[in-house]
Motif scaffolding. Structure first.
Motif, mmCIF file in Angstrom:
data_model
loop_
_atom_site.group_PDB
_atom_site.id
_atom_site.type_symbol
_atom_site.label_atom_id
_atom_site.label_comp_id
_atom_site.label_asym_id
_atom_site.label_seq_id
_atom_site.Cartn_x
_atom_site.Cartn_y
_atom_site.Cartn_z
ATOM 1 N N UNK A 1 0.831 -1.207 0.000
ATOM 2 C CA UNK A 1 0.000 0.000 0.000
ATOM 3 C C UNK A 1 0.863 1.253 0.000
ATOM 4 N N UNK A 2 0.182 2.376 0.190
ATOM 5 C CA UNK A 2 0.847 3.668 0.161
ATOM 6 C C UNK A 2 1.500 4.017 1.503
ATOM 7 N N UNK A 3 1.268 3.161 2.515
ATOM 8 C CA UNK A 3 1.808 3.443 3.856
ATOM 9 C C UNK A 3 3.101 2.672 4.089
ATOM 10 N N UNK A 4 4.051 3.314 4.746
ATOM 11 C CA UNK A 4 5.270 2.619 5.146
ATOM 12 C C UNK A 4 4.951 1.671 6.304
ATOM 13 N N UNK A 5 5.611 0.536 6.321
ATOM 14 C CA UNK A 5 5.437 -0.403 7.433
ATOM 15 C C UNK A 5 6.622 -0.286 8.388
ATOM 16 N N UNK A 6 6.333 -0.504 9.652
ATOM 17 C CA UNK A 6 7.401 -0.493 10.655
ATOM 18 C C UNK A 6 7.149 -1.646 11.621
ATOM 19 N N UNK A 7 8.235 -2.291 12.043
ATOM 20 C CA UNK A 7 8.127 -3.511 12.850
ATOM 21 C C UNK A 7 8.798 -3.301 14.213
ATOM 22 N N UNK A 8 8.054 -3.618 15.279
ATOM 23 C CA UNK A 8 8.597 -3.405 16.631
ATOM 24 C C UNK A 8 9.038 -4.714 17.278
ATOM 25 N N UNK A 9 8.825 -5.820 16.585
ATOM 26 C CA UNK A 9 9.244 -7.132 17.102
ATOM 27 C C UNK A 9 9.325 -8.107 15.936
ATOM 28 N N UNK A 10 10.021 -9.199 16.149
ATOM 29 C CA UNK A 10 10.063 -10.314 15.184
ATOM 30 C C UNK A 10 9.445 -11.520 15.876
ATOM 31 N N UNK A 11 9.042 -12.505 15.104
ATOM 32 C CA UNK A 11 8.756 -13.797 15.752
ATOM 33 C C UNK A 11 10.082 -14.524 15.946
ATOM 34 N N UNK A 12 10.135 -15.335 17.006
ATOM 35 C CA UNK A 12 11.371 -16.075 17.299
ATOM 36 C C UNK A 12 11.302 -17.456 16.666
ATOM 37 N N UNK A 13 12.377 -17.848 15.998
ATOM 38 C CA UNK A 13 12.346 -19.137 15.306
ATOM 39 C C UNK A 13 12.850 -20.292 16.161
ATOM 40 N N UNK A 14 12.145 -21.405 16.073
ATOM 41 C CA UNK A 14 12.620 -22.677 16.623
ATOM 42 C C UNK A 14 12.669 -23.678 15.486
ATOM 43 N N UNK A 15 13.674 -24.524 15.494
ATOM 44 C CA UNK A 15 13.640 -25.705 14.633
ATOM 45 C C UNK A 15 13.231 -26.866 15.513
ATOM 46 N N UNK A 16 12.243 -27.620 15.064
ATOM 47 C CA UNK A 16 11.787 -28.786 15.819
ATOM 48 C C UNK A 16 11.994 -30.032 14.972
ATOM 49 N N UNK A 17 12.674 -31.013 15.551
ATOM 50 C CA UNK A 17 12.828 -32.297 14.861
ATOM 51 C C UNK A 17 12.187 -33.352 15.739
ATOM 52 N N UNK A 18 11.223 -34.058 15.192
ATOM 53 C CA UNK A 18 10.597 -35.138 15.962
ATOM 54 C C UNK A 18 10.991 -36.470 15.331
ATOM 55 N N UNK A 19 11.259 -37.458 16.215
ATOM 56 C CA UNK A 19 11.688 -38.779 15.737
ATOM 57 C C UNK A 19 10.760 -39.829 16.302
ATOM 58 N N UNK A 20 10.368 -40.731 15.433
ATOM 59 C CA UNK A 20 9.523 -41.838 15.882
ATOM 60 C C UNK A 20 10.297 -43.138 15.761
ATOM 61 N N UNK A 21 10.153 -43.976 16.752
ATOM 62 C CA UNK A 21 10.652 -45.338 16.637
ATOM 63 C C UNK A 21 9.450 -46.264 16.682
ATOM 64 N N UNK A 22 9.600 -47.440 16.140
ATOM 65 C CA UNK A 22 8.446 -48.339 16.157
ATOM 66 C C UNK A 22 8.837 -49.734 15.743
ATOM 67 N N UNK A 23 7.816 -50.564 15.707
ATOM 68 C CA UNK A 23 8.016 -51.973 15.405
ATOM 69 C C UNK A 23 8.263 -52.126 13.906
#
Ligand SMILES: CSCC[C@H](NC=O)C(=O)O
Ligand SMILES: [Zn+2]
Ligand SMILES: [Zn+2]
Length: 418
Positions: free
Chosen positions: A180-202
């Protein structure tokens, strides 16, 4: 349509030159752009220093000395690196910086974030030409590795003695284009996590139906995670929150199966399977609640699941507060910034949380007020996309905006302690 490489007579030509360095991961060229920026800064009479906290990962620091060194300084940050580009999917080669007849400059990094790097310097050039003298000292930093998390870049920089000696009171870092015609400004970021899940099974024969296989356990988890994803996305779709105000969780890899020379063994059910997710937490999220959800619902030991969370950076500042810059009267910089945009004849949108993540989190962690801002209005959001471009007129307008910002912020003397 592009000027010859040697012609550096105009801001657009200097922008194009900077865009032509291939700074894409996994092998960003840092040496050449740092030397280009160094000579550009020196030609403006600015002091330059190259810091190397990790070999071959330079941070370039440029300084315009203010008249009152007892006041805290200002820092304008940008990153040197870019995400990769797939040339075959682009209408112009991604490091050609082709200028089209309509004034579009195509390049990886045109929006993210090589525009602001040159705009900072061009704004200073224009202010110097008008004999403006800053009261507060102005620093410009060019850091490596933002796109891969900033651990060897901004994180090391802000933790250094060199940074401490700068006595930074306020930071501007990259933001995002505005359609749009308005400038954007950001006062925070989202914080990133990497998640790895592991399943074991029969394990077992591919023909058998039985409970508690690794694939089944993993797929159950994926379904549960996807339901949570839907619950968050529904809030966005209902218009009750912005994308950046909910927790996102997106699958980014799946790894399972028993390899064979032709692909995978088809008649064996594997005993292990894993999946990776990109999670983004808004600043006010309680990380303990997310951890509890992961442990109890997404990867519970009762379903033979294990998990690993890799937190990519801080979640709280040095006082334990959420990583957010105040946007009220408690932050005097906010009103100075707003006034500067108004003085530039610009309109400002309601301040936002950034959906993704920038180096600003490392400055906010120190408690330094930091805004994300890239002056691009009426521009499609193309960061990390094919055919990233910025229009010449928008780029040039951004220089004027920074002139107003630098003028206002560097002359701000009230509240001497900030
Ligand atoms: C894991 S931190 C990586 C930072 C990166 N920044 C820009 O895209 C991002 O993914 O948001
Ligand atoms: Zn960026
Ligand atoms: Zn990026």
């Amino acid at each position: 349509t592009s000027p010859p490489q040697q012609d550096l007579e105009t801001p657009i030509a200097r922008f194009q030159k900077y865009l032509r360095f291939n700074t894409a991961h996994p092998n960003p060229n840092y040496t050449a752009p740092v030397s280009f920026l160094t000579s550009l800064a020196q030609s403006l009479g600015l002091k330059t220093r190259t810091l190397e906290f990790v070999p071959n990962k330079p941070t370039l620091l440029i300084t315009w000395q203010g008249s009152n060194p007892s006041l805290s300084s200002l820092l304008f940050n940008s990153h040197l690196d870019s995400v990769p580009a797939e040339p075959s999917k682009w209408t112009h080669p991604p490091f050609s910086a082709t200028l089209t007849p309509e004034g579009k400059i195509f390049a990886r990094g045109a929006q993210d974030d090589k525009c602001i790097a040159i705009q900072y310097l061009e704004a200073i050039r224009n202010l110097k030409a008008r004999n403006f003298v800053p009261t507060r000292t102005i620093h410009i930093s060019f850091v490596p590795d933002e796109e891969i998390g900033g651990i060897d870049g901004a994180d090391k920089f802000v933790k250094s003695n060199e940074f401490k000696d700068l006595d930074v009171g306020f930071v501007l870092d990259e933001g995002q284009a505005s359609v749009k015609d308005e400038f954007r400004v950001f006062y925070a970021d989202r914080s990133p996590w990497n998640l790895i899940i592991k399943a074991r099974g029969v394990p077992g024969h591919g023909s058998r139906m039985y409970d508690n296989g690794a694939m089944e356990n993993l797929m159950n988890s994926i379904e549960i995670i996807n339901r949570f994803r839907d619950s968050q996305f529904d809030v966005v779709k209902a218009g009750k929150a912005a994308n950046s105000e909910v927790i996102s969780v997106n699958p980014v890899f799946l790894k399972a199966g028993i390899p064979s020379p032709t692909g995978f063994v088809m008649n064996m059910q594997p005993s292990e399977a894993e999946a990776g997710f990109d999670l983004r937490l808004p600043p006010t999220t309680d990380p303990e609640l997310v951890k509890k959800r992961i442990a109890e619902e997404w990867a519970p030991a009762v379903r033979n699941m294990t998990y690993e969370i890799i937190e990519k950076g801080p979640l709280r500042d040095y006082m334990g507060r959420p990583l957010m810059t105040a946007i009220d009267d408690s932050n005097p910089w906010w009103s100075v910034f707003k006034q500067a945009i108004a003085a530039a004849g610009g309109k400002l949108a309601k301040p936002e949380i950034l959906s993704s993540t920038t180096d600003a989190r490392f400055m906010r962690q120190l408690g330094i007020p930091t805004f994300g801002f890239s002056p691009m209005t009426n521009t499609p959001i193309l960061l990390h996309d094919h055919n990233e471009f910025l229009k010449d007129t928008i780029f040039l307008r951004g220089i004027e905006v920074y002139e107003h910002i630098i003028r206002a912020l560097s002359s701000f003397e009230e509240a001497g302690s900030v």
